[in-house]
Design an enzyme around this catalytic site. Structure first.
Site, short mmCIF file in Angstrom:
data_model
loop_
_atom_site.label_atom_id
_atom_site.label_comp_id
_atom_site.label_asym_id
_atom_site.label_seq_id
_atom_site.Cartn_x
_atom_site.Cartn_y
_atom_site.Cartn_z
N CYS A 1 14.14 46.97 11.96
CA CYS A 1 14.81 45.73 12.32
C CYS A 1 14.32 44.62 11.39
O CYS A 1 13.27 44.75 10.77
CB CYS A 1 14.59 45.36 13.78
SG CYS A 1 12.89 45.32 14.31
N TRP B 1 12.49 43.46 22.57
CA TRP B 1 13.94 43.54 22.32
C TRP B 1 14.47 44.97 22.31
O TRP B 1 15.67 45.18 22.28
CB TRP B 1 14.28 42.86 20.99
CG TRP B 1 13.62 43.51 19.81
CD1 TRP B 1 14.08 44.57 19.08
CD2 TRP B 1 12.36 43.17 19.22
NE1 TRP B 1 13.20 44.90 18.08
CE2 TRP B 1 12.13 44.05 18.14
CE3 TRP B 1 11.40 42.18 19.50
CZ2 TRP B 1 10.99 43.98 17.35
CZ3 TRP B 1 10.28 42.12 18.70
CH2 TRP B 1 10.07 43.01 17.65
#
Length: 197
Positions: A83, A175
């Site tokens: 990410c 997340w």
């Protein structure tokens, strides 16, 4: 706070160091400006563009990475394959491919867009906030991994059942479940029903 390649600077074409800038966006994902990376993550956080990559092997197992202990944000926790954040004017797809190569030493195959998700996840440990408009990508990992130890502490390929057990034991990024759940329809399309995603 430790300085890492992700928090400090990157070199410009003339060899000077420049701060890493992110794209600030509105609730629709339209670019409205830029901000320095660390500043964008300081509470209450500025909504910015990000991406999350989920790569699988031929058996339908998800590639996880444990973030290196030197990372400025959420060090030492497990998370999705890769990410990060596009540079201003860099497409999310190009940024996802670039960072997957930089972090894991592989070029994803069959990588495809898997939608977007918007979230606000504070990190109590650091006080930083992930206020992100996140572009999701799924694909295949078909090369031997060559992780950069400054970025990645550990990797693992896991089945859906193994992930459930690992997630219960933790620690995972704040997340992780948000982006995984948002990407599930595309993950199921890629891996097929028998993989259990």
């Amino acid at each position: 706070m430790p300085t890492t390649p992700a928090t400090a600077t990157h070199s410009s074409s003339n060899g000077t160091a420049e701060p890493i800038m992110l794209e600030l966006v509105d609730e629709n994902g339209t670019t409205i400006g830029t901000a320095e990376k660390l500043a964008a993550h300081q509470a209450p956080g500025q909504l910015h563009r990000a991406f999350s990559v989920f790569l699988f092997d031929e058996q339908g197992r998800l590639l996880l990475q444990r973030r290196a202990l030197g990372k400025y944000h959420s060090p030492g926790v497990w998370s999705n394959t890769c990410c990060g954040h596009p540079y201003p004017d860099e497409s999310p797809f190009a940024a996802a491919a670039r960072r997957t190569y930089e972090e894991l030493g592989i070029s994803p195959s069959l990588m495809a867009e898997a939608g977007t998700v918007r979230y606000n996840h504070p990190d109590p440990a650091s006080g930083l906030v992930e206020q992100e408009f996140n572009h999701l990508f799924v694909g295949m990992a078909q090369e031997a991994l060559k992780p950069d130890p400054e970025e990645v502490g550990e990797t693992a390929f896991v089945t859906a059942a193994e992930l459930e057990k690992r997630h219960a034991e933790g620690p995972f990024s704040a997340w992780f479940m948000t982006v995984l759940d948002a990407a599930r329809p595309a993950i199921r399309e890629l891996t097929g029903p028998s993989a259990g995603w």
